[in-house]
Motif scaffolding. Structure first.
Motif, short mmCIF file in Angstrom:
data_model
loop_
_atom_site.label_atom_id
_atom_site.label_comp_id
_atom_site.label_asym_id
_atom_site.label_seq_id
_atom_site.Cartn_x
_atom_site.Cartn_y
_atom_site.Cartn_z
N LEU A 1 18.97 -30.11 -33.16
CA LEU A 1 20.04 -29.40 -32.45
C LEU A 1 19.88 -29.48 -30.94
O LEU A 1 20.86 -29.47 -30.20
N GLU B 1 27.48 -27.37 -38.37
CA GLU B 1 26.58 -28.19 -37.55
C GLU B 1 25.24 -28.39 -38.25
O GLU B 1 24.70 -29.51 -38.30
N LEU B 2 24.69 -27.30 -38.79
CA LEU B 2 23.40 -27.40 -39.49
C LEU B 2 23.53 -28.24 -40.76
O LEU B 2 22.66 -29.07 -41.06
#
Length: 619
Positions: free
Chosen positions: A29, A119-120
């Motif tokens: 990230l 996103e994860l």
């Protein structure tokens, strides 16, 4: 329109496997902080260790942190359930399987949780188990519109969407590309309505109102004008022109007003940013003004503040739709642009400087407020080692590191950056107000008398000082009156230090010595000991705390008449007990030290009272 700000997650790991997954995700990230359960997660695997999972999760939730729990959903649910109140105020809360097979946003779906889950999941090549109906079915969340838009009547959203989910179609009245391009059931004859307008409109369960931020509000006011004077002028002007405050992109003015209480209060009331322009930037708008003023030009260097600021923020193609309105102490004007605007993307914010203390060294001794504020700054200023000690919360910030001895340069750089409209953290060890940078910050403000520095918003955040850390490690030697004295004569003449030493000795204070010795300065501690020995016994306990809160920490107790300069270095804080300080032996041969406050006298008094009760037949 701009993308929403990325959420920085706090990964809460209860096992080594969870911590390993969190480290991997943090690296991919490019952001995030890892909190690990003490005893189950190795210290080096986490940025912070905690003891009790439920309590820690509740603390994070109440602090508004975005939480990603690498744990069972039940753990997270039981932790936050007692705290649930207002859906609109809930921070993102997610859980994910330790093996990364699923990511589930539990709360705050429209406050960043859904977006973070996607996103994860993309990084893990797994599933984001999003259950928010509008997101999963239509790809938009009308109650959390993009930057540059506001929902005018959120209280009607639930009933409105219930009908949409039941099959009702929507008529779009106005232009909103993000709505048109969604999968919402739009139809010219829809039973429900989405109204796009700059005008005030109540809406209903059958009509949601969307306000585009197409209006820029320019304001000016007298110095120290009451906040209500500016607010009433603005609200009355908007109402008279059928303009909704929810269509304002921001409050804009000249930089001379960046510290004006009324301007900042107005921005908070309207829930929009306050941004500012120099006189030169506003002067460029001169040909576009409807009401230029020679008086204003002579006073601040531009022909108009409120009209100029509205036009500057709106851009070259905007139109001044409300000319300067004024009352006895304030002015305002409004410009309109064709497209919505992210109010933070134009002008400059009021600069902010937070002076923070890291404590003695261990990150667990650092105040949570420090972490919260440092995460929000753009720049870090401080001694290189102190910036390193920030660890993960310092990542992604612009670093301005300096050597020891460059203290004044550090403060000047911090103030200069903040004066440019940046958000800056000046990082100190211990408590910033105790022999650290806070005093120098205000000294330079006082000496410099620079208007741009004086407009900076300054906040000092306390930390645990070395003397508090040492006292806690050894017991309670600061339990009664004490003082602190720096033995460095680089900035203070030795004559003044010697005078304070004699006063402290005569007053029988517990004394904390800062800067006790250096490579070139060893005799001052010897002289201090000689002065103290004139007023207290040789067996007075002296506590030497070295590397407090860091690797290699030691805590030693010696007699005052045994204290030598070679026992001490610049990493040592020296606590000298008073004549009443006492040692308490421990089973391992070491001792505690405390300074009594006189409770022994009270103990005798209570004993006498108990004796009287027994004598009187009371039990």
């Amino acid at each position: 329109m701009t993308a929403k700000q990325l959420v920085t997650p706090v990964f809460v790991a209860l096992t080594e496997l969870g911590a390993a997954q969190a480290r991997s995700l943090k690296e991919k990230l490019g952001r995030g902080i890892i909190h690990g359960r003490r005893g189950r997660v190795a210290e080096e695997a986490a940025d912070l260790l905690f003891d009790h999972a439920v309590e820690h999760i509740r603390d994070l939730f109440q602090a508004g942190e975005a939480i990603v729990g690498l744990c069972a959903a039940g753990v997270m649910t039981r932790a936050v359930a007692p705290l649930l109140a207002d859906k609109m105020d809930e921070p993102p809360v997610l859980v994910m399987a330790e093996d990364g097979s699923a990511v589930v946003p539990l709360l705050g779906g429209h406050h960043g949780a859904n977006e973070l889950a996607r996103e994860l999941a993309a990084l893990l090549d797994s599933v984001a188990a999003i259950t928010t109906a509008s997101d999963t079915r239509y790809g938009v969340a009308l109650d959390e519109p993009p930057a540059g838009w506001k929902l005018g009547n959120p209280q009607h959203y639930k009933a409105f969407m219930a009908e949409v989910l039941a099959g009702a179609s929507i008529r779009l009245d106005g232009q909103a590309d993000w709505v048109s391009q969604s999968d919402l059931p739009l139809a010219a004859d829809g039973a429900l309505t989405l109204t796009v307008t700059e005008a005030p409109r109540e809406g209903s369960e059958k009509e949601l109102v969307l306000h585009p931020a197409t209006l820029t509000l320019g304001v000016g006011c007298e110095r120290n004008a009451p906040a209500e004077v500016l607010e009433s002028l603005v609200l009355e002007t908007l109402a008279a022109n059928s303009l909704s405050p929810k269509s304002l992109a921001g409050v804009y003015s000249i930089d001379l007003k960046s510290d004006e209480t009324a301007v900042q209060a107005l921005a908070r009331t309207l829930d929009v940013p306050a941004r500012f322009y120099t006189a030169g930037e506003l002067a460029e708008q001169g040909p576009r003004l409807k009401n230029p003023s020679d008086v204003v030009m002579a006073e601040v260097g531009c022909p108009g503040v409120s009209e100029g600021a509205a036009l500057a923020a709106g851009g070259p193609d905007c139109e001044l739709i409300v000319e300067k309105h004024k009352n006895a102490k304030a002015t305002c004007a409004v410009a309109r642009r064709a497209e919505s605007l992210d109010g933070n993307s134009v002008g400059v914010a009021r600069g902010r400087l937070v002076v923070v203390g890291l404590g003695p060294g261990d990150k667990s001794w650092r105040a949570p407020e420090v972490d919260q504020l440092v995460r929000g700054v753009t720049d870090l200023v401080g001694y290189h080692l102190y910036l390193d000690l920030l660890g993960p919360i310092g990542e992604g910030k612009e670093r301005h590191g300096y050597e020891l001895g460059e203290e004044e340069m550090r403060v000047r750089i911090a103030l200069n950056l903040a004066a440019e409209g940046r958000s800056v953290a000046l990082v100190c060890s211990g408590d910033p107000g105790i022999y650290a940078m806070a005093a120098l910050t205000f000294e330079l403000l006082d000496r410099g008398n620079r208007p741009d520095w004086n407009r900076v918003d300054i906040q000092v955040v306390p930390g645990i000082s070395a003397l508090q850390g040492a006292s806690a490690r050894i017991g309670a030697p600061l339990g009664h009156d004490f003082c602190t004295i720096s033995l460095s004569d680089l900035l203070t003449p030795w004559e003044a230090i010697e005078k304070r030493l004699n006063a402290a000795a005569q007053g029988d204070f517990v004394v904390a010595f800062y800067n006790p010795v250096s490579r070139r300065r060893t005799e001052q501690l010897t002289k201090a000991v000689e002065i103290l020995l004139q007023h207290r016994p040789g067996d007075t306990p002296v506590m030497l705390g070295r590397n407090l809160g860091r690797e290699g920490e030691t805590m030693t107790v010696v007699r005052l008449d045994e204290l030598k300069s070679e026992m001490v270095d610049m990493l040592t804080v020296v606590l000298v007990g008073s004549s009443t300080s006492r040692r308490v032996a421990k089973s391992d041969g070491s001792c505690w030290v405390y300074t009594p406050r006189g409770y022994e006298k009270k103990a005798h008094l209570y004993a006498d009272m108990d004796a009287d009760k027994v004598a009187g037949g009371q039990s």
